[in-house]
Design an enzyme around this catalytic site. Structure first.
Site, PDB file in Angstrom:
ATOM      1  N   GLY A 192      -9.423 -11.095   3.834  1.00 41.95           N
ATOM      2  CA  GLY A 192      -9.603 -10.188   4.958  1.00 41.95           C
ATOM      3  C   GLY A 192      -8.688 -10.606   6.087  1.00 41.95           C
ATOM      4  O   GLY A 192      -8.169 -11.724   6.080  1.00 41.95           O
ATOM      5  N   CYS A 235      -9.531 -16.592  -0.398  1.00 41.84           N
ATOM      6  CA  CYS A 235      -8.933 -16.634   0.938  1.00 41.84           C
ATOM      7  C   CYS A 235     -10.019 -16.516   2.026  1.00 41.84           C
ATOM      8  O   CYS A 235     -10.815 -17.433   2.165  1.00 41.84           O
ATOM      9  CB  CYS A 235      -7.860 -15.554   1.044  1.00 41.84           C
ATOM     10  SG  CYS A 235      -6.668 -15.915   2.329  1.00 41.84           S
ATOM     11  N   TYR A 236     -10.094 -15.402   2.731  1.00 43.18           N
ATOM     12  CA  TYR A 236     -11.140 -15.272   3.753  1.00 43.18           C
ATOM     13  C   TYR A 236     -12.517 -15.525   3.148  1.00 43.18           C
ATOM     14  O   TYR A 236     -13.355 -16.213   3.748  1.00 43.18           O
ATOM     15  CB  TYR A 236     -11.098 -13.862   4.373  1.00 43.18           C
ATOM     16  CG  TYR A 236     -12.122 -13.655   5.470  1.00 43.18           C
ATOM     17  CD1 TYR A 236     -11.828 -13.982   6.787  1.00 43.18           C
ATOM     18  CD2 TYR A 236     -13.392 -13.152   5.195  1.00 43.18           C
ATOM     19  CE1 TYR A 236     -12.763 -13.822   7.796  1.00 43.18           C
ATOM     20  CE2 TYR A 236     -14.336 -12.978   6.192  1.00 43.18           C
ATOM     21  CZ  TYR A 236     -14.017 -13.319   7.495  1.00 43.18           C
ATOM     22  OH  TYR A 236     -14.943 -13.158   8.485  1.00 43.18           O
ATOM     23  N   HIS A 256      -4.405 -16.097  -3.839  1.00 37.97           N
ATOM     24  CA  HIS A 256      -4.859 -14.798  -4.358  1.00 37.97           C
ATOM     25  C   HIS A 256      -4.638 -14.685  -5.867  1.00 37.97           C
ATOM     26  O   HIS A 256      -3.522 -14.403  -6.306  1.00 37.97           O
ATOM     27  CB  HIS A 256      -4.102 -13.670  -3.649  1.00 37.97           C
ATOM     28  CG  HIS A 256      -4.519 -13.498  -2.226  1.00 37.97           C
ATOM     29  ND1 HIS A 256      -5.572 -12.719  -1.848  1.00 37.97           N
ATOM     30  CD2 HIS A 256      -4.037 -14.057  -1.091  1.00 37.97           C
ATOM     31  CE1 HIS A 256      -5.732 -12.773  -0.547  1.00 37.97           C
ATOM     32  NE2 HIS A 256      -4.805 -13.590  -0.049  1.00 37.97           N
ATOM     33  N   GLU A 312      -5.540 -12.372  -7.803  1.00 45.88           N
ATOM     34  CA  GLU A 312      -5.453 -10.979  -8.259  1.00 45.88           C
ATOM     35  C   GLU A 312      -4.030 -10.425  -8.252  1.00 45.88           C
ATOM     36  O   GLU A 312      -3.754  -9.428  -8.910  1.00 45.88           O
ATOM     37  CB  GLU A 312      -6.373 -10.085  -7.403  1.00 45.88           C
ATOM     38  CG  GLU A 312      -5.959  -9.877  -5.946  1.00 45.88           C
ATOM     39  CD  GLU A 312      -6.379 -11.010  -4.998  1.00 45.88           C
ATOM     40  OE1 GLU A 312      -6.667 -12.120  -5.486  1.00 45.88           O
ATOM     41  OE2 GLU A 312      -6.411 -10.784  -3.781  1.00 45.88           O
ATOM     42  N   SER A 364      -5.769  21.414 -12.408  1.00 40.67           N
ATOM     43  CA  SER A 364      -4.463  21.439 -11.743  1.00 40.67           C
ATOM     44  C   SER A 364      -3.348  21.046 -12.706  1.00 40.67           C
ATOM     45  O   SER A 364      -2.177  21.242 -12.416  1.00 40.67           O
ATOM     46  CB  SER A 364      -4.469  20.466 -10.565  1.00 40.67           C
ATOM     47  OG  SER A 364      -4.458  19.143 -11.061  1.00 40.67           O
ATOM     48  N   GLY A 365      -3.747  20.474 -13.838  1.00 42.42           N
ATOM     49  CA  GLY A 365      -2.727  19.981 -14.760  1.00 42.42           C
ATOM     50  C   GLY A 365      -2.397  18.519 -14.510  1.00 42.42           C
ATOM     51  O   GLY A 365      -1.684  17.902 -15.278  1.00 42.42           O
ATOM     52  N   GLY A 366      -2.913  17.959 -13.423  1.00 40.89           N
ATOM     53  CA  GLY A 366      -2.740  16.533 -13.142  1.00 40.89           C
ATOM     54  C   GLY A 366      -3.626  15.711 -14.073  1.00 40.89           C
ATOM     55  O   GLY A 366      -4.436  16.263 -14.827  1.00 40.89           O
ATOM     56  N   VAL A 367      -3.467  14.403 -13.996  1.00 43.44           N
ATOM     57  CA  VAL A 367      -4.195  13.529 -14.919  1.00 43.44           C
ATOM     58  C   VAL A 367      -5.709  13.677 -14.742  1.00 43.44           C
ATOM     59  O   VAL A 367      -6.441  13.900 -15.713  1.00 43.44           O
ATOM     60  CB  VAL A 367      -3.803  12.045 -14.691  1.00 43.44           C
ATOM     61  CG1 VAL A 367      -4.534  11.144 -15.659  1.00 43.44           C
ATOM     62  CG2 VAL A 367      -2.303  11.864 -14.805  1.00 43.44           C
ATOM     63  N   ASP A 368      -6.168  13.585 -13.501  1.00 47.17           N
ATOM     64  CA  ASP A 368      -7.614  13.542 -13.280  1.00 47.17           C
ATOM     65  C   ASP A 368      -8.298  14.830 -13.737  1.00 47.17           C
ATOM     66  O   ASP A 368      -9.303  14.797 -14.447  1.00 47.17           O
ATOM     67  CB  ASP A 368      -7.943  13.298 -11.795  1.00 47.17           C
ATOM     68  CG  ASP A 368      -7.282  12.036 -11.278  1.00 47.17           C
ATOM     69  OD1 ASP A 368      -6.850  11.216 -12.103  1.00 47.17           O
ATOM     70  OD2 ASP A 368      -7.191  11.878 -10.041  1.00 47.17           O
ATOM     71  N   SER A 369      -7.755  15.970 -13.310  1.00 45.71           N
ATOM     72  CA  SER A 369      -8.458  17.199 -13.668  1.00 45.71           C
ATOM     73  C   SER A 369      -8.313  17.498 -15.164  1.00 45.71           C
ATOM     74  O   SER A 369      -9.209  18.081 -15.770  1.00 45.71           O
ATOM     75  CB  SER A 369      -8.002  18.381 -12.810  1.00 45.71           C
ATOM     76  OG  SER A 369      -6.707  18.796 -13.145  1.00 45.71           O
ATOM     77  N   SER A 370      -7.227  17.061 -15.783  1.00 45.24           N
ATOM     78  CA  SER A 370      -7.078  17.286 -17.224  1.00 45.24           C
ATOM     79  C   SER A 370      -8.076  16.437 -18.009  1.00 45.24           C
ATOM     80  O   SER A 370      -8.680  16.903 -18.975  1.00 45.24           O
ATOM     81  CB  SER A 370      -5.667  16.950 -17.685  1.00 45.24           C
ATOM     82  OG  SER A 370      -4.734  17.766 -17.019  1.00 45.24           O
ATOM     83  N   LYS A 397      -7.538   4.771 -11.858  1.00 46.11           N
ATOM     84  CA  LYS A 397      -6.547   5.659 -12.460  1.00 46.11           C
ATOM     85  C   LYS A 397      -6.155   5.247 -13.883  1.00 46.11           C
ATOM     86  O   LYS A 397      -6.091   6.085 -14.779  1.00 46.11           O
ATOM     87  CB  LYS A 397      -5.291   5.671 -11.582  1.00 46.11           C
ATOM     88  CG  LYS A 397      -4.343   6.793 -11.886  1.00 46.11           C
ATOM     89  CD  LYS A 397      -4.857   8.067 -11.286  1.00 46.11           C
ATOM     90  CE  LYS A 397      -3.936   9.228 -11.471  1.00 46.11           C
ATOM     91  NZ  LYS A 397      -4.393  10.363 -10.668  1.00 46.11           N
TER      92      LYS A 397
END
Ligand code: XMP
Length: 517
Positions: A57, A84-85, A171, A173, A225-231, A373
């Site tokens: 943070g 870290c924090y 870190h 990650e 929409s044809g995007g990844v999420d809506s498909s 994603k």
């Protein structure tokens, strides 16, 4: 469902890597959720976490009013990893001391680790880690022992193995910490004793079963929409309830080259992939006439958003009452809208605002809201979606209208579509598509004099953009090799009419944005 699933919780203290930590845990097949540090301990306990990670943070833990947490978190027996924090706060709350350092330790640093510490099992004794801190732990709390040090800093990591408390100044990650993945793996498996029950095929199966139960014989409406999420959303619902689902796809004329055809190929009637009701609305003319003469980017966005609602509303009216409206909300949307972690940034432009108010439905369903994603893409593959959809580049709702400076016309759209298709093709050919987060071509509104054959031209300049980013809040321009840029440039000026110059956008975000509007 979530009660049985192993969960690790990321407690967010405002660090920029909160989502990255959760993703890294999930890459280990362990489900992970992000909560603000303000979350009640009782609420966290109710999740039965196998372990908790306290994030970094921007604050100093000794500053008045600095973010803190209930110290009981360290005593109820769940393994804790402070980063870290998070590490400094843990030490301070348990009786150690944290102080401001004379010199900031920053960047990739050689760290000497003690391999007998469970966190460092199998890690090289001398390993490179990413440091980024102004404060140091100067006195450890009782029960802790040093587990790693650097040449400048006697305490790079500490452990209280009996209480399963671990503190890292660096870190794990970020990829700059070369063996960070191994350390997080050791934490979730070696220390938290997770078994790894978070798998995408399980997610698809359980979600399909849950959706069937929830929806029953109800009707579902989904804006595709044809995007990844809506498909992926549509594919998931198609698998769950088939013809009870109606997908509405609006062709506003601002799509990438061949995109409409590609979506119809997957979801359209007779194409066999998914047996759903599919409506493709040809709204190109209405959009172009609304956009005629409009230069200002925000105005374009407004017009496109409002027109979308209108088109969708008309379709919804024809369909009649539906029981459920499906939305492709994903986990970063949930976190960024402040419902999950501590991040205050709100990306309101990411969802179609206002839609739920204008459509007559009983309930909203958002089956992807726990997924990142890359997990959405994986679910898409499980569902049999083709790679060209699963690997789609991020594409904004207002489409090419916000990749054309100035007025949007069908001619300009055609130019940018063709240039963009060439750019994408060459990026893929050069094997760069996995290295670049987002890339596309835009059309500047600038025309200039050129020469083609023996003739003078007065044509447009295309701008190429390619950026890398982890969170889309900040980004760097990607260093595309000159020979690739050369090939793309000559192809564009030769193959796309009315273009006689190609520029490469070297700007990061900030000060630019990722889009070019
Ligand atoms: P900017 O241009 O704001 O973009 O740096 C950050 C990321 O957001 C995407 N973007 C949008 N996505 N609707 C969307 O769904 C929008 O209106 C929109 N505007 C920008 C952009 O493509 C980038 O990935």
């Amino acid at each position: 469902m979530s009660m049985e699933r192993e969960t690790v919780i990321v407690l967010d203290f405002g660090g920029q890597y909160n989502q990255l930590i959760a993703r890294r845990v999930r890459e280990n097949n362990v489900y992970c959720e992000i909560y603000s540090y303000k979350t009640d301990l009782a609420q966290i306990k109710a999740k039965h976490p196998k372990g908790i990670i306290l994030t970094g943070g921007p604050n100093s833990c000794y500053a008045p009013g600095a973010p803190s947490c209930d110290p009981e978190i360290f005593t109820w027996g769940v393994p804790i990893l402070g980063i870290c924090y998070g590490a400094q706060l843990m030490m301070r709350l348990l009786g150690g001391t944290v102080e401001h350092a004379q010199e900031r330790e920053y960047g990739q640093t050689l760290v000497h680790v003690d391999n007998s510490c469970a966190l460092f099992e199998g890690v090289q004794p001398d390993t490179i880690c990413e440091m980024s801190h102004n404060d140091y732990i100067t006195k450890m709390a009782d029960g802790f022992a040093i587990a790693a040090h650097t040449d400048n800093c006697p305490l790079a990591a500490a452990q209280d193995a009996a209480r399963k408390l671990y503190a890292l100044q660096f870190h794990p990650e970020v990829l700059h910490t070369l063996e960070g993945k191994k350390m997080l793996h050791n934490f979730v498996y070696g220390i938290c004793r997770c078994k790894g029950d978070w798998k995408m095929d399980d997610f698809v199966d359980t979600t399909v079963t849950a959706l069937r139960k929830e929806i029953g014989d109800g009707k579902v409406l989904c804006a595709l929409s044809g995007g990844v999420d809506s498909s992926v959303l549509a594919a998931l619902l198609a698998k769950a309830v088939g013809k009870q689902l109606t997908c509405v796809f609006v062709d506003h004329g601002l799509l990438r080259k061949n995109e409409m055809e590609e979506v119809c190929k997957v979801f359209g009637p007779g194409n066999g992939n998914f047996d759903v009701n599919f409506i493709c609305v040809d709204a190109r003319e209405r959009y172009f006439s609304k956009l005629a003469g409009v230069n200002e980017p925000e105005r374009k966005r407004k017009i496109i958003g409002e027109e979308f609602i209108r088109v969708f509303e008309e379709q919804a009216k024809k369909i009649g009452k539906v029981d459920y409206l499906a939305q492709g909300t994903i986990y970063p949307d949930v976190v960024e809208s402040g419902l999950g972690g501590e991040s205050t940034v709100i990306k309101s432009h990411h969802n179609v605002g206002g839609l739920p108010d204008t459509v007559d439905f009983k309930e909203l369903i958002e089956p992807l809201r726990t997924l990142f994603k890359d997990e959405v893409r994986q679910a898409g593959r499980e569902l049999g979606l083709p790679e060209y959809i699963v690997n789609r580049q991020p594409f904004p709702g207002p489409g090419l209208a916000i990749r054309i400076i100035g007025e949007v016309t069908p001619e300009k759209v055609a130019i940018v579509q063709d240039a963009d298709a060439i750019w994408r093709e060459e990026i893929a050919k050069a094997g760069l598509d996995k290295k670049i987060s987002q890339y596309y071509a835009a059309l500047t509104n600038m025309r200039s004099v050129g020469v083609m054959g023996d003739e003078r031209t007065y044509d447009y300049a295309v701008a190429l953009r390619a950026v890398t980013t982890t969170d889309f809040m900040t980004a760097e321009s990607y260093n595309v090799p000159w020979d690739v840029l050369g090939v793309v440039t000559s192809r564009i000026v030769n193959e796309v009419k009315h273009v006689n110059r190609v520029f490469y956008d070297c700007t990061g975000k900030p000060p630019a944005t990722i889009e070019f509007e």
